[in-house]
Design a protein around this motif. Structure first.
Motif, mmCIF file in Angstrom:
data_model
loop_
_atom_site.group_PDB
_atom_site.id
_atom_site.type_symbol
_atom_site.label_atom_id
_atom_site.label_comp_id
_atom_site.label_asym_id
_atom_site.label_seq_id
_atom_site.Cartn_x
_atom_site.Cartn_y
_atom_site.Cartn_z
ATOM 1 N N LYS A 180 26.162 -8.548 -21.246
ATOM 2 C CA LYS A 180 27.107 -8.807 -20.341
ATOM 3 C C LYS A 180 27.059 -10.170 -19.144
ATOM 4 C CE LYS A 180 27.455 -3.535 -20.933
ATOM 5 N NZ LYS A 180 27.254 -2.394 -20.371
ATOM 6 N N ILE A 181 25.559 -10.569 -18.347
ATOM 7 C CA ILE A 181 26.232 -11.579 -17.794
ATOM 8 C C ILE A 181 26.327 -13.120 -18.395
ATOM 9 C CG2 ILE A 181 24.575 -12.983 -16.489
ATOM 10 C CD1 ILE A 181 22.641 -10.699 -16.181
ATOM 11 N N ALA A 182 25.795 -13.641 -19.793
ATOM 12 C CA ALA A 182 26.941 -13.969 -20.237
ATOM 13 C C ALA A 182 28.481 -13.987 -20.294
ATOM 14 C CB ALA A 182 25.659 -14.494 -21.408
ATOM 15 N N ILE A 183 28.342 -13.242 -20.357
ATOM 16 C CA ILE A 183 30.016 -12.764 -20.603
ATOM 17 C C ILE A 183 30.257 -12.728 -19.531
ATOM 18 C CG2 ILE A 183 31.555 -11.209 -21.476
ATOM 19 C CD1 ILE A 183 29.863 -10.179 -23.318
ATOM 20 N N GLN A 184 30.303 -12.504 -18.281
ATOM 21 C CA GLN A 184 30.424 -13.193 -17.021
ATOM 22 C C GLN A 184 30.424 -14.394 -16.604
ATOM 23 O OE1 GLN A 184 27.905 -10.751 -14.935
ATOM 24 N NE2 GLN A 184 28.910 -9.150 -14.985
ATOM 25 N N LEU A 185 29.850 -15.333 -16.973
ATOM 26 C CA LEU A 185 29.469 -16.588 -16.473
ATOM 27 C C LEU A 185 30.461 -17.437 -17.744
ATOM 28 C CD1 LEU A 185 25.752 -16.917 -16.737
ATOM 29 C CD2 LEU A 185 26.905 -17.502 -14.847
ATOM 30 N N GLY A 186 31.223 -16.768 -18.804
ATOM 31 C CA GLY A 186 32.067 -16.873 -19.340
ATOM 32 C C GLY A 186 31.867 -17.463 -20.806
ATOM 33 N N TYR A 187 30.776 -17.027 -21.691
ATOM 34 C CA TYR A 187 30.094 -17.101 -22.696
ATOM 35 C C TYR A 187 31.404 -16.914 -23.437
ATOM 36 C CZ TYR A 187 27.627 -17.045 -27.219
ATOM 37 O OH TYR A 187 27.260 -17.505 -28.748
ATOM 38 N N LYS A 188 31.638 -17.334 -24.566
ATOM 39 C CA LYS A 188 33.074 -16.976 -25.769
ATOM 40 C C LYS A 188 32.427 -16.020 -26.228
ATOM 41 C CE LYS A 188 35.413 -21.899 -25.077
ATOM 42 N NZ LYS A 188 35.387 -21.365 -23.202
ATOM 43 N N GLN A 189 33.107 -15.080 -26.765
ATOM 44 C CA GLN A 189 33.170 -13.980 -27.184
ATOM 45 C C GLN A 189 33.544 -14.064 -28.773
ATOM 46 O OE1 GLN A 189 33.949 -10.125 -25.837
ATOM 47 N NE2 GLN A 189 34.624 -11.343 -23.403
ATOM 48 N N ASP A 190 32.642 -14.035 -29.576
ATOM 49 C CA ASP A 190 33.819 -13.877 -31.082
ATOM 50 C C ASP A 190 33.193 -12.496 -30.863
ATOM 51 O OD1 ASP A 190 30.799 -13.227 -31.502
ATOM 52 O OD2 ASP A 190 30.331 -15.078 -32.459
ATOM 53 N N GLU A 191 33.557 -11.909 -32.647
ATOM 54 C CA GLU A 191 33.332 -10.614 -33.575
ATOM 55 C C GLU A 191 32.058 -9.937 -33.079
ATOM 56 O OE1 GLU A 191 35.354 -7.701 -33.933
ATOM 57 O OE2 GLU A 191 36.516 -8.538 -33.736
ATOM 58 N N SER A 192 31.327 -11.219 -33.517
ATOM 59 C CA SER A 192 29.415 -9.967 -33.099
ATOM 60 C C SER A 192 30.142 -9.567 -32.146
ATOM 61 C CB SER A 192 28.365 -11.008 -33.958
ATOM 62 O OG SER A 192 28.879 -11.924 -33.638
ATOM 63 N N VAL A 193 29.888 -10.550 -30.809
ATOM 64 C CA VAL A 193 29.650 -10.345 -29.368
ATOM 65 C C VAL A 193 29.863 -9.348 -28.841
ATOM 66 C CG1 VAL A 193 29.354 -11.020 -27.704
ATOM 67 C CG2 VAL A 193 28.904 -12.995 -29.288
ATOM 68 N N ARG A 194 31.650 -9.598 -29.372
ATOM 69 C CA ARG A 194 32.314 -7.890 -28.875
ATOM 70 C C ARG A 194 31.887 -6.940 -29.366
ATOM 71 N NH1 ARG A 194 36.775 -12.458 -29.212
ATOM 72 N NH2 ARG A 194 37.291 -11.786 -31.324
ATOM 73 N N LYS A 195 31.250 -6.397 -30.940
ATOM 74 C CA LYS A 195 31.141 -5.619 -31.316
ATOM 75 C C LYS A 195 29.908 -5.360 -30.011
ATOM 76 C CE LYS A 195 28.754 -3.967 -35.454
ATOM 77 N NZ LYS A 195 27.391 -4.376 -35.537
ATOM 78 N N ASP A 196 28.613 -6.089 -29.962
ATOM 79 C CA ASP A 196 27.387 -5.995 -29.416
ATOM 80 C C ASP A 196 28.372 -5.613 -28.282
ATOM 81 O OD1 ASP A 196 26.187 -6.435 -31.474
ATOM 82 O OD2 ASP A 196 26.023 -8.370 -30.803
ATOM 83 N N LEU A 197 29.027 -5.790 -27.154
ATOM 84 C CA LEU A 197 29.070 -5.799 -26.140
ATOM 85 C C LEU A 197 29.885 -3.864 -26.162
ATOM 86 C CD1 LEU A 197 29.428 -6.519 -22.945
ATOM 87 C CD2 LEU A 197 31.866 -7.369 -23.773
ATOM 88 N N LYS A 198 30.953 -3.631 -26.824
ATOM 89 C CA LYS A 198 31.387 -2.542 -27.035
ATOM 90 C C LYS A 198 30.164 -1.770 -26.871
ATOM 91 C CE LYS A 198 34.139 0.518 -30.233
ATOM 92 N NZ LYS A 198 34.893 0.402 -31.596
ATOM 93 N N ASN A 199 29.095 -1.978 -27.861
ATOM 94 C CA ASN A 199 27.859 -0.703 -27.927
ATOM 95 C C ASN A 199 27.324 -0.890 -27.295
ATOM 96 O OD1 ASN A 199 29.174 -0.087 -30.890
ATOM 97 N ND2 ASN A 199 27.763 -1.527 -31.982
ATOM 98 N N CYS A 200 27.447 -1.464 -26.865
ATOM 99 C CA CYS A 200 25.886 -1.690 -24.657
ATOM 100 C C CYS A 200 27.042 -0.823 -24.227
ATOM 101 C CB CYS A 200 26.220 -3.374 -24.499
ATOM 102 S SG CYS A 200 24.748 -4.171 -25.532
ATOM 103 N N SER A 201 28.177 -0.935 -24.268
ATOM 104 C CA SER A 201 29.012 0.583 -22.632
ATOM 105 C C SER A 201 28.456 1.743 -23.170
ATOM 106 C CB SER A 201 30.101 -0.103 -22.962
ATOM 107 O OG SER A 201 30.263 -1.509 -23.079
#
Length: 129
Positions: free
Chosen positions: A108-129
Motif C-alpha cells: 500500500k505504501i508503494a502504491i501511495q508513492l506512485g508504484y505503477k500497478q500491473d494485474e498481479s499488483v492489483r490482485k494482491d492489493l485487492k486481496n490485502c483489503s
C-alpha cells in the motif's frame, strides 16, 4: 586496468558483480556485492541487486534486511518499497501474499508513492483489503 591490480576498485568490482548477476551465479554475485557494500554501504543499486541474489539463494531474511535498508536510504522510492513488500512476504513463510500483514502494508505504501500497478499488483492489493 585489471581487478587483480586494483582489487577494491568499485568500478571493477561492479563489473564483476554484474557479470555474476547476469550469469545467475548468485553466490558469486552476493559475495562481490558484499565487497562493494563494505566500502560503499549506501550504494542503493548494490543493495537492491544483492537482495535479489539473496532471494535467489533462498536467504529471504537477509534479503528483507537489505530491502529495509534500501527503503531507509530512499524512503520515497516506490520501487524499493515494492521490493520490500515482496521480501517481507518471502521471509514470512506465508503461503499467500495477503496473509502477511506487513507485506500488504508495504504494498500500500508503494502504491501511495506512485508504484505503477500491473494485474498481479492489483490482485494482491485487492486481496490485502
Amino acid at each position: 586496468y585489471r581487478l587483480a591490480d586494483f582489487p577494491e576498485d568499485p568500478r571493477l568490482l561492479w563489473e564483476k558483480a554484474w557479470i555474476y548477476f547476469t550469469a545467475q551465479r548468485w553466490d558469486e554475485a552476493h559475495a562481490t556485492y558484499e565487497l562493494i557494500l563494505k566500502n560503499y554501504p549506501n550504494m542503493d543499486i548494490a543493495i537492491t541487486n544483492n537482495r535479489y541474489a539473496l532471494n535467489q539463494l533462498g536467504r529471504f531474511d537477509e534479503a528483507l534486511n537489505l530491502s529495509i535498508r534500501a527503503t531507509e536510504l530512499l524512503p520515497k522510492n516506490p520501487v524499493y518499497r515494492m521490493k520490500r513488500a515482496v521480501d517481507t512476504y518471502l521471509s514470512s513463510g506465508k503461503k499467500r501474499f495477503e496473509d502477511s500483514i506487513e507485506a500488504c502494508r508495504q504494498l500500500k505504501i508503494a502504491i501511495q508513492l506512485g508504484y505503477k500497478q500491473d494485474e498481479s499488483v492489483r490482485k494482491d492489493l485487492k486481496n490485502c483489503s
